[in-house]
Each structure stands twice: as C-alpha cells, then as structure tokens.
Design an enzyme around this catalytic site. Structure first.
Site, PDB file in Angstrom:
ATOM      1  N   SER A 168     -24.598  13.343 -27.681  1.00 33.44           N
ATOM      2  CA  SER A 168     -25.753  13.274 -28.601  1.00 33.44           C
ATOM      3  C   SER A 168     -27.090  13.110 -27.882  1.00 33.44           C
ATOM      4  O   SER A 168     -27.997  12.466 -28.402  1.00 33.44           O
ATOM      5  CB  SER A 168     -25.624  12.123 -29.614  1.00 33.44           C
ATOM      6  OG  SER A 168     -24.432  12.216 -30.296  1.00 33.44           O
ATOM      7  N   LEU A 169     -27.223  13.655 -26.685  1.00 32.04           N
ATOM      8  CA  LEU A 169     -28.501  13.552 -25.983  1.00 32.04           C
ATOM      9  C   LEU A 169     -29.455  14.661 -26.401  1.00 32.04           C
ATOM     10  O   LEU A 169     -30.637  14.638 -26.057  1.00 32.04           O
ATOM     11  CB  LEU A 169     -28.286  13.630 -24.466  1.00 32.04           C
ATOM     12  CG  LEU A 169     -27.642  12.412 -23.829  1.00 32.04           C
ATOM     13  CD1 LEU A 169     -27.477  12.614 -22.339  1.00 32.04           C
ATOM     14  CD2 LEU A 169     -28.487  11.156 -24.086  1.00 32.04           C
ATOM     15  N   THR A 181     -31.182   3.834 -13.487  1.00 32.14           N
ATOM     16  CA  THR A 181     -30.892   5.199 -13.026  1.00 32.14           C
ATOM     17  C   THR A 181     -29.427   5.389 -12.634  1.00 32.14           C
ATOM     18  O   THR A 181     -28.987   6.503 -12.425  1.00 32.14           O
ATOM     19  CB  THR A 181     -31.752   5.548 -11.792  1.00 32.14           C
ATOM     20  OG1 THR A 181     -31.342   4.712 -10.706  1.00 32.14           O
ATOM     21  CG2 THR A 181     -33.226   5.358 -12.064  1.00 32.14           C
ATOM     22  N   THR A 186     -27.196   7.952 -14.385  1.00 33.79           N
ATOM     23  CA  THR A 186     -27.527   9.332 -14.004  1.00 33.79           C
ATOM     24  C   THR A 186     -26.905   9.680 -12.658  1.00 33.79           C
ATOM     25  O   THR A 186     -26.320  10.750 -12.481  1.00 33.79           O
ATOM     26  CB  THR A 186     -29.062   9.509 -13.961  1.00 33.79           C
ATOM     27  OG1 THR A 186     -29.557   9.348 -15.276  1.00 33.79           O
ATOM     28  CG2 THR A 186     -29.455  10.873 -13.424  1.00 33.79           C
ATOM     29  N   GLN A 187     -27.008   8.743 -11.727  1.00 35.57           N
ATOM     30  CA  GLN A 187     -26.416   8.999 -10.412  1.00 35.57           C
ATOM     31  C   GLN A 187     -24.906   9.223 -10.528  1.00 35.57           C
ATOM     32  O   GLN A 187     -24.348  10.135  -9.929  1.00 35.57           O
ATOM     33  CB  GLN A 187     -26.683   7.822  -9.465  1.00 35.57           C
ATOM     34  CG  GLN A 187     -28.161   7.630  -9.153  1.00 35.57           C
ATOM     35  CD  GLN A 187     -28.373   6.427  -8.234  1.00 35.57           C
ATOM     36  OE1 GLN A 187     -27.675   6.255  -7.255  1.00 35.57           O
ATOM     37  NE2 GLN A 187     -29.340   5.602  -8.559  1.00 35.57           N
ATOM     38  N   CYS A 220     -25.659  27.483 -53.386  1.00 41.35           N
ATOM     39  CA  CYS A 220     -24.223  27.741 -53.329  1.00 41.35           C
ATOM     40  C   CYS A 220     -23.485  26.903 -54.381  1.00 41.35           C
ATOM     41  O   CYS A 220     -23.613  27.191 -55.562  1.00 41.35           O
ATOM     42  CB  CYS A 220     -23.686  27.545 -51.918  1.00 41.35           C
ATOM     43  SG  CYS A 220     -22.229  28.559 -51.647  1.00 41.35           S
ATOM     44  N   LEU A 221     -22.782  25.831 -54.015  1.00 40.60           N
ATOM     45  CA  LEU A 221     -22.146  25.009 -55.048  1.00 40.60           C
ATOM     46  C   LEU A 221     -23.216  24.497 -56.022  1.00 40.60           C
ATOM     47  O   LEU A 221     -22.958  24.347 -57.213  1.00 40.60           O
ATOM     48  CB  LEU A 221     -21.393  23.824 -54.416  1.00 40.60           C
ATOM     49  CG  LEU A 221     -20.695  22.913 -55.414  1.00 40.60           C
ATOM     50  CD1 LEU A 221     -19.577  23.639 -56.152  1.00 40.60           C
ATOM     51  CD2 LEU A 221     -20.119  21.680 -54.720  1.00 40.60           C
ATOM     52  N   GLN A 276     -23.635  27.112 -58.513  1.00 38.84           N
ATOM     53  CA  GLN A 276     -22.457  27.147 -59.391  1.00 38.84           C
ATOM     54  C   GLN A 276     -22.518  26.007 -60.397  1.00 38.84           C
ATOM     55  O   GLN A 276     -22.174  26.170 -61.573  1.00 38.84           O
ATOM     56  CB  GLN A 276     -21.177  27.069 -58.543  1.00 38.84           C
ATOM     57  CG  GLN A 276     -21.021  28.271 -57.597  1.00 38.84           C
ATOM     58  CD  GLN A 276     -19.812  28.151 -56.665  1.00 38.84           C
ATOM     59  OE1 GLN A 276     -19.123  27.136 -56.625  1.00 38.84           O
ATOM     60  NE2 GLN A 276     -19.559  29.205 -55.894  1.00 38.84           N
ATOM     61  N   HIS A 297     -27.057  31.102 -48.948  1.00 35.82           N
ATOM     62  CA  HIS A 297     -27.714  29.961 -48.298  1.00 35.82           C
ATOM     63  C   HIS A 297     -28.999  30.430 -47.607  1.00 35.82           C
ATOM     64  O   HIS A 297     -28.956  30.804 -46.423  1.00 35.82           O
ATOM     65  CB  HIS A 297     -26.798  29.377 -47.208  1.00 35.82           C
ATOM     66  CG  HIS A 297     -25.571  28.711 -47.713  1.00 35.82           C
ATOM     67  ND1 HIS A 297     -25.463  27.348 -47.822  1.00 35.82           N
ATOM     68  CD2 HIS A 297     -24.390  29.216 -48.135  1.00 35.82           C
ATOM     69  CE1 HIS A 297     -24.261  27.039 -48.292  1.00 35.82           C
ATOM     70  NE2 HIS A 297     -23.591  28.159 -48.482  1.00 35.82           N
ATOM     71  N   GLU A 306     -31.284  28.719 -46.407  1.00 39.19           N
ATOM     72  CA  GLU A 306     -31.698  27.782 -45.352  1.00 39.19           C
ATOM     73  C   GLU A 306     -31.303  28.257 -43.948  1.00 39.19           C
ATOM     74  O   GLU A 306     -31.955  27.923 -42.975  1.00 39.19           O
ATOM     75  CB  GLU A 306     -31.136  26.376 -45.611  1.00 39.19           C
ATOM     76  CG  GLU A 306     -29.627  26.189 -45.457  1.00 39.19           C
ATOM     77  CD  GLU A 306     -28.832  26.524 -46.708  1.00 39.19           C
ATOM     78  OE1 GLU A 306     -29.361  27.234 -47.589  1.00 39.19           O
ATOM     79  OE2 GLU A 306     -27.657  26.088 -46.803  1.00 39.19           O
TER      80      GLU A 306
HETATM   81  N1  GLN Z   1     -17.112  25.435 -52.997  1.00 39.23           N
HETATM   82  C1  GLN Z   1     -17.849  26.580 -53.405  1.00 39.23           C
HETATM   83  C2  GLN Z   1     -17.140  27.875 -53.072  1.00 39.23           C
HETATM   84  O1  GLN Z   1     -16.270  27.915 -52.248  1.00 39.23           O
HETATM   85  C3  GLN Z   1     -19.257  26.575 -52.830  1.00 39.23           C
HETATM   86  C4  GLN Z   1     -19.308  26.602 -51.341  1.00 39.23           C
HETATM   87  C5  GLN Z   1     -20.623  26.172 -50.767  1.00 39.23           C
HETATM   88  O2  GLN Z   1     -21.409  25.464 -51.403  1.00 39.23           O
HETATM   89  N2  GLN Z   1     -20.906  26.535 -49.533  1.00 39.23           N
HETATM   90  O3  GLN Z   1     -17.439  28.899 -53.643  1.00 39.23           O
END
Ligand code: GLN
Length: 537
Positions: free
Chosen positions: A15-16, A189, A192-193, A382-383, A386, A508, A510
């Site tokens: 996690s650096l 240090t 790191t060494q 997505c979900l 839905q 999606h 994003e």
């Molecule tokens: N679970 C839902 C599906 O499979 C939505 C998936 C999601 O939100 N990425 O269709």
C-alpha cells in the site's frame, strides 16, 4: 526509438502507492511527448480479480476490451488518458494457465516443465507483448506485492533476466517506506536498506529509489540512503504524503523522477514536460471554495477502494465545476424509512452504487423512492439503474413484487432478468457482459445533451438486463428508455424527463473518466446537483 522498459517494485510494506508512482511517471513521460503504457503483474493465483470480493481487492476495474482488471489500471487511465487492455494486467494464474495449456498441447516437446525457465519465460513473454507492438517508447511494468514475498519470486527472476537481455533499455525503480519514529523524532532508513538488500539478493540492483514518507526527508538522509543502497544521489526521490493523488506527478517532477529516468536511459532532457492542462485542473482544485455534497448509497461504504472509479469521476467532475467534493457514504443496509429523511435531506445529489446480491438492496429502494418523490438529482449506476427500474415498477406501476431475478428468481414481475445467452453459463469467471458496447442515445434526451452526441460507447460489467417486455408500461408511466444497444436493443439508459436529473445507466461511465477528459455524464450530474443546491439558498 527502441522501446524502454521500466520496472517498478515495492518493499518494506504494501500500500505504498506503486500504482500512483507508476502512473505519475507515465503522466510525466507522456507530457514530454513519449508514447507510454503501464502494465501490472499481480502475483496472486486468481486468473483475474473478476471473482474477487471487494473486501479482498477493492474495486474491479474493466478495460474496453472486456477484461476484469486490478484497480491500478484505473489510475493508469486516469493519469495518462491512455486506454488499457487485457494485455496490461497479468496474474500468476494467467501465466500458469498459459504454461499448462502449452504443456497439454505438447509444446514443450517432452521436457520437464519448471518454474525456471518455463514460468519465468512466460512472464518475460508477457512483459514484452505491448513493447513488441511498436506502439510505445516506454513500457512501465508494476510488479504487485512486496519484495520478499514467495509469490513474487518468479516475477523478480524474470525482471533480473530481462535486465541483462534488454541492457540499456531497462531500469528498475524500487519504492520503499521511510518511517518516522515519533519517540525518537527520527526518520529511519534501515527498512529501506533491508529492502534494497532483499532485492539485491535476488540479483536486482535498483537504479532509482522512491521513498514514501509522511515527513520531509533531509538531504543528508537522502545522501546516506544513496550511499548505502548503491544508488546515485540524484536518483533518490522522496514522495511525501500528498493532499491529492493528482499532485503526485508534479511532486515527482520537482524531485527529478522523470529527469532521473531520462538520464539513466541516456535520453535528452529537453526542457519541461507540458503539464498545462494538468496544472489547470490542479489550480481549479486548489481554488475551489464552495462545496457540493453528494451521497453515495452502497453496501461497501467502509471500504476505501470499493467505489474507487466513482469517487474519482465525482472528484474530477466537482473540480471542473470549481467545487470541493463533499462525498458522504450512506450504508444501504443501515438506511430505512425511519432515517431516510435525515440521511438524504441536505444532499445536493445522490449516486446509487453498482453491486451484486441481495444485501443492502432494500435500502437502495427506500433511498430511490425518497429521491424520486423529492426530485433530488439521482444517478443510478448498473445495479443502481436496475434498482431505479424496480422501485419505479413497485411504486409507480403498482407491481408490488417486481424484482430482478438475481434477487428473487421466482418473482412474478421480472423487470430485470437474465438474457437467454447468460442462462446456460455456469462458469463465473469472465462471463459477464464485459467491456465497451455501443449505445444509441435518444435525440433530445438529457443524456444525449450531456454527451453532446447520440452514438456513444461505454463499459459494462453485469449479467442482468432491463426486461424489454415491460418497456411500454415504463415509458407510458414516464420512465423513458433513452439509451439502447443498436444491435441487441438492450436498454442501457433510463431517465425520468420530468425530473431535475434522474438517470440510470446499465453501463459504468466512471471507468472512462480521466483527469484530462472527465465523463460528460458525471459532469452533467454535478452541474445538476449544483443547480439544485442553488435553488435551496
Ligand atoms: N448485479 C447486477 C448484474 O449482474 C449489477 C452488476 C453491477 O452493478 N456491476 O447485472
């Protein structure tokens, strides 16, 4: 120019932020006019992170060509604006699978198949794949895990061999941690060494060290590290905790990381990288004073990384709207009709998160009913989309038991259902509807206005779909299907046009939002949220 290979390894602790350092370096080299790509090698045995629970691995990122990938690929795209593909993320599982397939085909001609040379050769072949396309001047390879892990040994052995084979076209950057011991008031240090020592034990001498630290490291300490680790003093760079990950490229440049790389590769250091647009984004970020408050309703809210791409897309959109993002996580399992008013009033906009399975789903319906009846800017992904459909079916169409067959396989009103081609699938890995698909947006719809186009392409990751048998009933009652796949007619976007901003996308958006080209839909959602905020004043 011959392709140059840069390996990024990590030591001391995980996690650096190897992904952020790799992305920042790629961003700087790109800003100097080079063609760059970044790839990640993950030492775990899963074929890809697609079947991993977000608690294990944070968000699963999706590439345009439908690969379920490590979330670092999201950073690579956000920092470089370059699209990644399946070739940019390889796991131990994929390497072994390829080797075993070859063994079964008889490709090894009766030889005993071993970690060295067969696994290491397969790793080397994969490392070089993108470089061999001739499309890149630099291929940056991030090796997941920490030096000293059993799992990463074959990868480090492959890197050791490649250093000899690639000669001057290769260098290694090692990222370590310099802790501050408060009681002694000292930066230490020794870890790191030790870490560099471990790398040397497997035959790799790092060329550049990047030291993660919470406190500024004095020049004398940097010099000492250079001396003890066999690294030239101008190749020791410190990376102090940054207020935003997007500041790291400039911080790395100020520390001379890109210059050190060019020097080691014997490439000219011509002037400065062109970071004008990047700097403009940072200036907007620094000068933003007013807040915009967005709620994210989901079930993984305690996990920093579970909704990584959504967080970043929201942050980018808020920044371009000159606002500070105040993101509030709302746990869908804890949301009920008794507290919904308290949790959602005061927000400027709401995101209903993607997800899988029943847990927390009722909270999403309650949130959505509240958002719809209070006309709050609402974005279902997505979900989340839905759930918008199901809530509308239950509360507007009067189909009280409407559901997705994911949650209730026997529902009488399967408004969200599996497509025929998904019904026969039993294998869970890589079998969802994945990657970029074309989408036609209805002329005049809010989404089409947001994109400024009617033909778009966005990435998917789901199995279930809007059930077109119900389409007419939804449209008549006001929920319009304004985006559809031109080939399959699957519904990709729903919208309530008589609302301020009530849009759900099966895809999606994003995943494709980057610093230099933010998602148009997130931008439009942000603008609507700010407009709504203004009406409340
Ligand atoms: N679970 C839902 C599906 O499979 C939505 C998936 C999601 O939100 N990425 O269709």
């Amino acid at each position: 120019m011959e392709t140059k290979y840069i390996f990024v390894t990590g030591g001391v602790v995980s996690s650096l932020g190897k992904g952020i350092i790799s992305s920042s370096l790629a961003c700087l080299l790109k800003a100097r006019g080079y063609r760059v790509t970044i790839q990640k090698f993950d030492p775990y045995i899963n074929i890809d992170p697609g079947t991993l629970n977000p608690y294990e691995h944070g968000e699963c990122y999706v590439t345009v060509d439908g690969h379920e990938a490590d979330l670092d690929l999201g950073h690579y795209e956000r920092f470089t604006n370059i699209r990644t593909t399946r070739a940019n993320n390889v796991t131990t599982g994929r390497i072994y699978q390829n080797v075993i397939d070859k063994e079964r085909r008889g490709d090894y001609l009766g030889k005993t198949v071993q970690i060295v040379p067969h696994i290491t050769d397969e790793i080397k072949r994969n490392v070089m794949l993108l470089g061999k396309t001739g499309n890149f001047d630099f291929v940056i390879t991030e090796i997941g895990g920490t030096v000293g892990d059993i799992e990463s040994r074959p990868f480090l052995e492959a890197v050791r061999q490649l250093r000899w084979e690639l000669e001057d076209n290769c260098l290694c950057i090692h990222l370590t941690y310099v802790p501050y011991i408060r009681a002694a008031k000292e930066l230490k240090t020794k870890p790191t060494q030790h870490s560099v020592n471990q790398l040397q034990q497997v035959g790799i001498q790092p060329d550049i060290l990047v030291l993660r630290t919470e406190h500024q490291i004095p020049a004398s300490t940097l010099k000492k590290i250079a001396q003890f680790c066999n690294v030239s003093p101008d190749a020791v760079v410190q990376s102090v905790d940054a207020p935003s990950i997007y500041k790291v490229p400039l911080m790395m440049h100020a520390q001379g990381l890109d210059q050190a790389v060019l020097r080691k590769m014997e490439l000219p250091i011509n002037g400065e990288p062109d970071l004008t647009s990047w700097q403009r984004f940072l200036d907007l970020m620094d000068s933003a004073e007013q807040k915009v408050t967005i709620g994210l309703v989901g079930k993984y809210v305690e996990l920093q990384d579970a909704y990584k791409s959504i967080n970043e897309a929201l942050f980018q959109a808020a920044t371009y709207c000159s606002r500070k993002l105040d993101l509030r996580y709302i746990h869908s399992e804890k949301l009920n009709s008794g507290n919904v008013d308290e949790l959602l009033s005061g927000l400027d906009g709401v995101i209903i998160a993607p997800g899988f399975g029943q847990r927390g789903i009722e909270g999403k319906f309650i949130a959505l009913e509240w958002c719809r009846t209070h006309d709050l800017p609402t974005f279902g992904i997505c979900l989340g989309m839905q759930c918008m459909v199901i809530e509308f079916a239950r509360n507007v169409l009067g189909l009280a038991d409407a559901n997705s067959t994911e949650m209730d396989p026997n529902t009488a009103h399967n408004v969200i259902d599996l497509m025929e081609d998904q019904k026969s699938i039993h294998n869970m890995g890589g079998t969802m509807r994945l990657g970029a698909y074309d989408c036609h947006l209805k002329e005049g719809s809010r989404v089409a206005q947001a994109y400024g186009a009617t033909e778009i392409s966005e990435r998917h990751r789901h199995r279930f779909e809007f059930n077109n048998d119900y389409r007419e009933r939804f449209e008549k009652a006001g929920m319009k299907c304004v985006g559809e796949n031109p080939d399959t007619k699957l519904v990709e976007v729903v919208e309530l046009p008589d609302h301020r901003w009530f849009i759900g996308t099966q895809y999606h958006p994003e995943y494709s939002s980057t610093v230099l080209s933010p998602s148009p839909l997130f931008l439009d959602f942000m603008k609507a949220s700010i407009q709504y905020q203004e009406t409340k004043k």
